[in-house]
Design a protein around this motif. Structure first.
Motif, PDB file in Angstrom:
ATOM      1  N   ASP A 248     -41.425  44.922  39.261  1.00  0.00           N
ATOM      2  CA  ASP A 248     -41.497  43.668  39.908  1.00  0.00           C
ATOM      3  C   ASP A 248     -41.330  42.458  39.101  1.00  0.00           C
ATOM      4  O   ASP A 248     -41.511  41.364  39.398  1.00  0.00           O
ATOM      5  N   GLN A 249     -41.240  42.569  37.765  1.00  0.00           N
ATOM      6  CA  GLN A 249     -41.145  41.217  36.889  1.00  0.00           C
ATOM      7  C   GLN A 249     -39.817  41.190  36.410  1.00  0.00           C
ATOM      8  O   GLN A 249     -38.971  42.018  36.219  1.00  0.00           O
ATOM      9  N   GLY A 250     -39.442  39.713  36.006  1.00  0.00           N
ATOM     10  CA  GLY A 250     -38.552  39.709  35.602  1.00  0.00           C
ATOM     11  C   GLY A 250     -38.339  39.786  34.100  1.00  0.00           C
ATOM     12  O   GLY A 250     -39.442  39.498  33.414  1.00  0.00           O
ATOM     13  N   ALA A 251     -36.996  40.052  33.560  1.00  0.00           N
ATOM     14  CA  ALA A 251     -36.786  40.347  32.171  1.00  0.00           C
ATOM     15  C   ALA A 251     -36.969  38.940  31.577  1.00  0.00           C
ATOM     16  O   ALA A 251     -36.737  37.966  32.217  1.00  0.00           O
ATOM     17  N   GLY A 252     -36.846  39.248  30.016  1.00  0.00           N
ATOM     18  CA  GLY A 252     -36.930  38.213  29.388  1.00  0.00           C
ATOM     19  C   GLY A 252     -38.084  37.858  28.453  1.00  0.00           C
ATOM     20  O   GLY A 252     -38.906  38.719  28.086  1.00  0.00           O
ATOM     21  N   VAL A 253     -38.004  36.807  27.388  1.00  0.00           N
ATOM     22  CA  VAL A 253     -39.069  36.732  26.487  1.00  0.00           C
ATOM     23  C   VAL A 253     -40.326  36.271  27.247  1.00  0.00           C
ATOM     24  O   VAL A 253     -41.469  36.687  26.844  1.00  0.00           O
ATOM     25  N   THR A 254     -40.261  35.446  28.246  1.00  0.00           N
ATOM     26  CA  THR A 254     -41.470  34.954  28.906  1.00  0.00           C
ATOM     27  C   THR A 254     -41.131  35.119  30.357  1.00  0.00           C
ATOM     28  O   THR A 254     -40.056  35.260  30.858  1.00  0.00           O
ATOM     29  N   PRO A 255     -42.212  35.106  31.268  1.00  0.00           N
ATOM     30  CA  PRO A 255     -42.046  34.890  32.622  1.00  0.00           C
ATOM     31  C   PRO A 255     -41.600  33.605  32.840  1.00  0.00           C
ATOM     32  O   PRO A 255     -41.504  32.712  32.333  1.00  0.00           O
ATOM     33  N   THR A 256     -41.065  33.432  34.256  1.00  0.00           N
ATOM     34  CA  THR A 256     -40.533  32.051  34.780  1.00  0.00           C
ATOM     35  C   THR A 256     -41.579  31.136  34.750  1.00  0.00           C
ATOM     36  O   THR A 256     -40.919  30.033  34.361  1.00  0.00           O
ATOM     37  N   TRP A 257     -42.553  31.320  34.656  1.00  0.00           N
ATOM     38  CA  TRP A 257     -43.784  30.164  34.727  1.00  0.00           C
ATOM     39  C   TRP A 257     -44.274  29.736  33.330  1.00  0.00           C
ATOM     40  O   TRP A 257     -45.103  28.883  33.406  1.00  0.00           O
ATOM     41  N   LEU A 258     -43.729  30.375  32.441  1.00  0.00           N
ATOM     42  CA  LEU A 258     -44.171  30.126  30.913  1.00  0.00           C
ATOM     43  C   LEU A 258     -43.059  29.695  29.970  1.00  0.00           C
ATOM     44  O   LEU A 258     -42.216  30.149  30.101  1.00  0.00           O
TER      45      LEU A 258
ATOM     46  N   THR B  95     -49.775  36.049   6.453  1.00  0.00           N
ATOM     47  CA  THR B  95     -50.905  36.399   5.598  1.00  0.00           C
ATOM     48  C   THR B  95     -50.464  37.702   4.494  1.00  0.00           C
ATOM     49  O   THR B  95     -51.357  38.114   3.824  1.00  0.00           O
ATOM     50  N   GLY B  96     -49.158  38.147   4.606  1.00  0.00           N
ATOM     51  CA  GLY B  96     -48.572  38.849   3.609  1.00  0.00           C
ATOM     52  C   GLY B  96     -48.069  38.526   2.176  1.00  0.00           C
ATOM     53  O   GLY B  96     -48.245  37.311   2.050  1.00  0.00           O
ATOM     54  N   ARG B  97     -47.483  39.529   1.564  1.00  0.00           N
ATOM     55  CA  ARG B  97     -47.046  38.903   0.327  1.00  0.00           C
ATOM     56  C   ARG B  97     -45.513  38.591   0.345  1.00  0.00           C
ATOM     57  O   ARG B  97     -45.049  38.311  -0.566  1.00  0.00           O
ATOM     58  N   VAL B  98     -44.867  38.671   1.328  1.00  0.00           N
ATOM     59  CA  VAL B  98     -43.247  38.720   1.448  1.00  0.00           C
ATOM     60  C   VAL B  98     -42.954  37.881   2.657  1.00  0.00           C
ATOM     61  O   VAL B  98     -43.638  37.739   3.740  1.00  0.00           O
ATOM     62  N   PRO B  99     -41.942  37.215   2.746  1.00  0.00           N
ATOM     63  CA  PRO B  99     -41.414  36.209   3.785  1.00  0.00           C
ATOM     64  C   PRO B  99     -41.365  37.335   4.799  1.00  0.00           C
ATOM     65  O   PRO B  99     -41.085  38.565   5.071  1.00  0.00           O
ATOM     66  N   ALA B 100     -41.845  36.473   5.894  1.00  0.00           N
ATOM     67  CA  ALA B 100     -41.879  37.371   7.371  1.00  0.00           C
ATOM     68  C   ALA B 100     -40.885  36.517   8.306  1.00  0.00           C
ATOM     69  O   ALA B 100     -40.936  35.377   8.572  1.00  0.00           O
ATOM     70  N   THR B 101     -39.784  37.260   8.751  1.00  0.00           N
ATOM     71  CA  THR B 101     -39.038  37.071   9.875  1.00  0.00           C
ATOM     72  C   THR B 101     -39.476  37.478  11.280  1.00  0.00           C
ATOM     73  O   THR B 101     -39.502  38.472  11.516  1.00  0.00           O
ATOM     74  N   LEU B 102     -39.715  36.593  12.262  1.00  0.00           N
ATOM     75  CA  LEU B 102     -40.354  36.920  13.510  1.00  0.00           C
ATOM     76  C   LEU B 102     -39.794  35.882  14.632  1.00  0.00           C
ATOM     77  O   LEU B 102     -39.161  35.025  14.522  1.00  0.00           O
ATOM     78  N   GLY B 103     -40.181  36.469  15.606  1.00  0.00           N
ATOM     79  CA  GLY B 103     -39.765  35.731  16.956  1.00  0.00           C
ATOM     80  C   GLY B 103     -40.329  36.638  18.206  1.00  0.00           C
ATOM     81  O   GLY B 103     -40.440  37.464  18.204  1.00  0.00           O
ATOM     82  N   PHE B 104     -40.529  35.910  19.265  1.00  0.00           N
ATOM     83  CA  PHE B 104     -40.841  36.373  20.522  1.00  0.00           C
ATOM     84  C   PHE B 104     -39.554  37.060  20.967  1.00  0.00           C
ATOM     85  O   PHE B 104     -38.651  36.581  21.268  1.00  0.00           O
ATOM     86  N   THR B 105     -39.931  38.470  21.572  1.00  0.00           N
ATOM     87  CA  THR B 105     -38.647  39.330  21.858  1.00  0.00           C
ATOM     88  C   THR B 105     -38.902  39.595  23.396  1.00  0.00           C
ATOM     89  O   THR B 105     -40.127  39.308  23.994  1.00  0.00           O
ATOM     90  N   ASP B 106     -38.045  40.299  23.987  1.00  0.00           N
ATOM     91  CA  ASP B 106     -38.311  40.711  25.461  1.00  0.00           C
ATOM     92  C   ASP B 106     -39.399  41.520  25.689  1.00  0.00           C
ATOM     93  O   ASP B 106     -39.697  42.434  24.844  1.00  0.00           O
ATOM     94  N   ARG B 107     -39.958  41.410  26.967  1.00  0.00           N
ATOM     95  CA  ARG B 107     -41.409  41.709  27.237  1.00  0.00           C
ATOM     96  C   ARG B 107     -41.343  43.233  27.495  1.00  0.00           C
ATOM     97  O   ARG B 107     -39.891  43.701  28.057  1.00  0.00           O
ATOM     98  N   ILE B 108     -42.245  44.073  27.538  1.00  0.00           N
ATOM     99  CA  ILE B 108     -42.424  45.178  28.355  1.00  0.00           C
ATOM    100  C   ILE B 108     -42.923  44.978  29.717  1.00  0.00           C
ATOM    101  O   ILE B 108     -44.031  44.380  30.183  1.00  0.00           O
ATOM    102  N   ILE B 109     -41.798  45.286  30.762  1.00  0.00           N
ATOM    103  CA  ILE B 109     -42.017  44.633  32.087  1.00  0.00           C
ATOM    104  C   ILE B 109     -42.192  45.627  32.996  1.00  0.00           C
ATOM    105  O   ILE B 109     -41.602  46.848  32.919  1.00  0.00           O
ATOM    106  N   ALA B 110     -42.812  45.616  34.228  1.00  0.00           N
ATOM    107  CA  ALA B 110     -42.814  46.387  35.429  1.00  0.00           C
ATOM    108  C   ALA B 110     -41.627  45.998  36.228  1.00  0.00           C
ATOM    109  O   ALA B 110     -41.051  45.203  35.945  1.00  0.00           O
TER     110      ALA B 110
END
Length: 1003
Positions: A649-659, A632-647
């Motif tokens: 007891d959580q696994g690292a990565g873009v998503t949890p293992t069940w998603l 919805t902006g005026r310039v091209p947008a480069t985006l992507g899902f990146t590493d989550r902020i995890i606790a």
């Protein structure tokens, strides 16, 4: 609050902690990190500084005094420096209009009485002196420089490697006691005997910032602190940089001393470094030195002497003026009269010890002046003082032509880079008998009087004009050298240039003192910050009637017109700039909108478009949700899902293992260097669809969810490069599952299945809870094995009646327990129905749609059975049980004993029955397998093939279910692993095989 405590308080966060008596030497300061090269908010606000500054004026009093380490000097400090007292009207040329003039002079205590009562324990200021200069709260800034607050002639003090702050406290207390309430100490620095303090009025201290102090040592060996300077830099109103330099240069009248004074001054110039200036949050990148300020004041005991004139002549000329201060005879009067009488009898040309190095030619040049002045008594006639040969002004002018400082400035050896001084209309400040108004040094040395104590000042404009002049001269010299190199050197032209270059009004007058050349120029000064300021010297005088030191104190009063930041106006501009920058930044930065597509299972109303809700989720079932990302902006947008902020007891990565995430387009071929994951570029107006799929099929996760030790909740991070991150919450409700549980837990689940007991937060009873056993074996296992037996029988019958001309599915010896067949959505749905029936304690055979073929049904149930057995925590045959069974089998192998098959089965059952639930579960499975083998082999049309089919199925099922039922670690060696596998299969074949004995060799 007392005045003393108030004066010593800090002016707030705008003024950093004072360094006190311990100087900051060049090199000790660590510069702050360099600010961003992008246009920051502070920079943008600073560019509009003209909109939030207002004109202001402040009076600045600069004072200097060499106190000679004499006791009692601190008692006089406040009177002369703060109150403007101690000025002799008759021995200075000063306008008194502001203070009432002669009326004040007539009431002041006479000199004789003043000297007679002099004491080291009391002030020496004359009684009834009400002050002749602006004083008290009329002054906005007080800057005081003291020298010799300790005895620097003492080797102990001169060689001291550190500063003793104690002496400075006495002087600070004396100043604060004299100042009106509300003044604040904003800068302080000490170097052995040098001491500098700067005080600001209550209206000024809040706008003082970027205070930086330092010191330079130039004493013994060019390093010790008995000589040198203490320096302070302040910024006034966030616009004007002011520097105060208090120095004590090399003493002595020899030529070498003069050169050393010049060297001392040059070292102060070179070595002085300040911390970067902070202008309202905008910190400059580099440290500053002398020359970077807008206004500078250099004061102290510079120690420059009179050169080319005998000290005796100087003393006699000046004593002719000071003797009239005494209306009564006292010690000073008698000394003056005696010395003048001696001069009448002795040749005026006899050099004194102190002036043995004076030039004889200059001595002869000045003898006529001395004689003429002595011949006529001092007159108060009606002549203009500048035209009266007997006036004080004429005497001072004649002596100042011999002043070393002015000579060095003209010769460009010191203080020639823009420094100026006000007109000197007062007696030399050194050296007097302590306790005397007008008696110069009466000791054996009889030092020649000199203007050792000085106050110089310089503006930024003065420094720039000097630099421009030097640059022009260097350019002209370079052109001359180039012309000579090309042979352009016409004598006629040179002679003509010399002729017309002569100026009879100035040539030959280099040594004459002209007070007009030292007058301050009130022209505009463009500051470093770009403002137009002015400074005006109001007065410059000594305090002749201060008696406690052999130096007379000196001060100068300036009026500074400057622009100061108005906090309210600046705040307004700050808000405007912040809004403008935000708007501009938002237009330049990519902007995306994230919308969660609503789903019919989403139980929120109105639908939640900011989080993804998968609703109820069960074991191994897949669910999808869609998210739309629009540029919805005026310039091209480069985006992507990146590493989550995890606790933790959580696994690292873009998503949890069940998603899992899938976008409807291919990722960019190139991605930012700091981004390890795929990125996608959306053009303005473009949108991408994101498919999120949830599937919980990891047994460890299933167990944690069943035990309510974790939840299906997380937050995905959508990174928009050069834009703001978007956070997408994801959550689902876990439905309790019979998968992943232990047999001990399963046999405690009541009728209704795990779903009926989901109200229990723990998901059902634990193994440790021995009470409440409901079944001899899990009902889920009973239902599955029963369904497999029933459905295999139906499938075999159905095949024989309808599809007998085709190859039966059991030609694959693994059927119906094939887990690696091609996956179809239809089969996924059937297995999901089976699991749903188990969890709700329903009949498995009733879970299928009517149109489902029995072949499909049995395959769905069989595959579910294998998954269920594999997921059982601890297995049907636990590690302990298998260890005992394997030990028994190894014993038989070692003894080479061949038992009948039934006897071997008994030995195994004897071990299994120690855990009844596990033994019964094992019997359910093996009985079911035996019946399936019998049913499939019986379905063969060829009686002779039935035996081979049976043996093939026994071997295949034995391998499949040995791995599913037995949960024990494998040996590490390949040979032992092969033996262990053979034993497990052998155990299975004992219970599902048709032969009475099994004579399989263990390889």
């Amino acid at each position: 609050m007392s005045k003393s405590s108030h004066l010593g308080s800090s002016p707030g966060q705008q003024i950093r902690e004072l360094p006190g008596a311990f100087p900051i030497t060049p090199g000790e300061y660590e510069p702050p990190p360099v600010i961003s090269s992008q246009l920051s908010l502070s920079q943008a606000v600073h560019q509009r500084k003209a909109e939030y500054t207002v004109p202001r004026k402040v009076k600045i009093k600069v004072g200097t005094w060499n106190v000679a380490a004499l006791h009692g000097t601190e008692l006089d400090l406040g009177a002369w420096f703060v109150d403007g007292k101690g000025i002799s009207e008759s021995l200075s040329i000063l306008s008194f209009d502001d203070k009432g003039g002669p009326a004040n002079a007539e009431s002041v205590e006479d000199v004789a009485h003043q000297e007679a009562r002099r004491s080291k324990k009391k002030p020496t200021i004359p009684f009834d002196d009400h002050g002749a200069l602006p004083a008290g709260d009329e002054i906005g800034l007080y800057a005081l420089g003291l020298q010799e607050i300790v005895d620097i002639s003492s080797p102990t003090e001169a060689l001291r490697p550190y500063n003793d702050p104690h002496p400075g406290r006495k002087w600070k207390h004396a100043v604060e006691k004299a100042l009106p309430s509300g003044y604040t100490l904003v800068a302080e620095q000490q170097l052995i005997g040098l001491y500098l303090v700067v005080y600001a009025a209550s209206a000024i201290s809040p706008i003082v910032s970027s205070v930086s102090t330092t010191s330079v040592r130039t004493g013994l060996m060019g390093y010790m602190g008995n000589k040198g300077a203490v320096i302070a830099r302040i910024v006034l109103g966030e616009t004007t940089r002011i520097v105060f330099i208090n120095c004590h240069l090399c003493a002595g009248a020899e030529k070498g001393n003069l050169e050393r004074r010049n060297w001392d001054a040059s070292q102060v110039q070179k070595q002085t470094k300040f911390s970067p200036v902070d202008l309202g949050g905008l910190t400059e990148e580099t440290n500053e030195g002398l020359g970077d300020e807008d206004f500078a004041f250099w004061f102290g005991d510079l120690n420059y002497r009179l050169e080319g004139i005998p000290g005796e002549d100087v003393r006699r000329l000046l004593l002719l003026h000071t003797k009239d201060e005494y209306t009564q005879a006292n010690a000073s009067k008698r000394k003056i009269d005696a010395e003048l009488a001696l001069h009448d009898r002795v040749s005026l040309h006899s050099p004194t010890e102190d002036d043995s190095s004076s030039h004889t030619s200059s001595h002869t040049h000045d003898s006529s002046l001395t004689k003429n002045t002595a011949a006529s008594p001092l007159s108060s006639g009606t002549l203009d003082p500048s035209s009266d040969p007997t006036s004080l002004q004429t005497t001072l002018t004649s002596l100042l032509s011999h002043d070393q400082l002015h000579q060095q400035m003209r010769q460009r050896k010191a203080f020639h880079d823009g420094w100026r001084e006000g007109p000197i209309d007062f007696l030399p400040t050194y050296k007097y008998d302590a306790g005397s108004v007008g008696m110069f040094d009466s000791s054996e040395k009889k030092r020649g009087p000199s203007w050792c104590d000085r106050i110089l000042f310089r503006t930024r404009r003065d420094k720039q004009e000097h630099d421009q002049k030097i640059h022009a001269e260097e350019a002209a010299k370079k052109r001359d050298n180039e012309m000579k190199a090309h042979g352009i050197d016409d004598p006629a032209i040179n002679e003509e240039e010399v002729l017309f270059d002569y100026d009879p009004t100035t040539d030959g007058m280099e040594d004459e003192y002209d007070a007009d050349t030292n007058q301050d120029d009130p022209a505009m000064v463009t500051t470093k910050a770009g403002f137009e300021d002015k400074i005006h010297l109001e007065c410059y005088t000594s305090h002749q009637r201060v008696l406690s030191s052999d130096h007379k104190p000196l001060d100068a009063l300036f009026t500074l017109s400057y622009e100061a930041v108005d906090p309210e106006l600046k705040a307004k501009v700050h808000q405007e700039v912040a809004r403008e920058l935000d708007r501009a930044e938002n237009e330049r930065r990519p902007a995306v909108t994230v919308i969660v597509d609503p789903h019919q299972e989403d139980n929120t109303f109105p639908p939640d478009h900011e989080s993804v809700n998968f609703g109820n989720v069960q074991y191994a079932s897949k669910k999808t949700r869609n998210v739309t990302i629009a540029n919805t902006g005026r310039v091209p947008a480069t985006l992507g899902f990146t590493d989550r902020i995890i606790a933790s007891d959580q696994g690292a990565g873009v998503t949890p293992t069940w998603l899992h995430i899938h976008l409807d387009r291919a990722p960019d071929k190139e991605r930012p260097a700091d981004e390890p994951h795929d990125v996608y570029t959306l053009e303005p107006g473009d949108a991408a669809n994101v498919e999120l799929t949830i599937q919980v099929d990891e047994v460890d996760l299933v167990r944690a969810l069943n035990d309510a030790k974790t939840q299906l909740e997380d937050v995905l991070v959508l990174r928009v490069h050069n834009g703001r991150d978007h956070f997408l919450p994801v959550h689902a409700t876990w439905l309790q599952s019979s998968f992943g549980r232990s047999i001990g837990n399963l046999i405690r689940i009541p009728e209704g299945g795990v779903r009926g007991s989901q109200q229990n937060d723990e998901g059902g009873p634990k193994d440790s809870d021995r009470a409440g056993v409901k079944w001899s074996a899990p009902r889920e296992l009973f239902r599955l094995t029963e369904a497999v037996e029933d459905l295999v029988e139906r499938a075999a019958a159905e095949w024989g009646m309808t599809l007998g001309d085709q190859s039966p599915p059991w030609e694959d010896s693994r059927w119906p327990f094939i887990v690696d067949r091609d996956e179809t959505k239809e089969m996924q749905g059937l297995r999901e129905r089976v699991r749903e029936a188990l969890d709700n304690d329903d009949a498995v055979t009733h879970a299928f749609p009517k149109e489902t073929h029995n072949i499909q049904r049995v395959e769905a149930v069989a595959e579910t059975l294998l998954a269920f057995l594999t997921s059982i925590e601890g297995g049907v045959v636990t590690e302990n049980l298998w260890t005992e069974v394997e030990t028994s089998m190894v014993e038989l192998e070692s003894s080479q004993t061949h038992l009948p098959a039934e006897d071997e089965k008994v030995r195994v059952l004897d071990v299994l029955v120690t855990s009844p639930a596990h033994s019964t579960s094992f019997t359910f499975v093996t009985s079911m397998l035996a019946k399936v083998i019998l049913e499939i082999s019986s379905a063969s049309a060829d009686p002779e093939a039935k035996g081979s089919i049976r043996r093939r199925l026994e071997e295949s099922y034995g391998g499949i279910f040995a791995d599913a039922l037995i949960k024990a670690p494998w040996p590490t060696g390949a040979r032992e692993r092969k033996r262990a596998l053979a034993r497990r299969i052998r155990m299975m074949e004992m219970f599902i095989g048709s032969r009475a004995e099994t004579e399989r060799d263990i390889v």
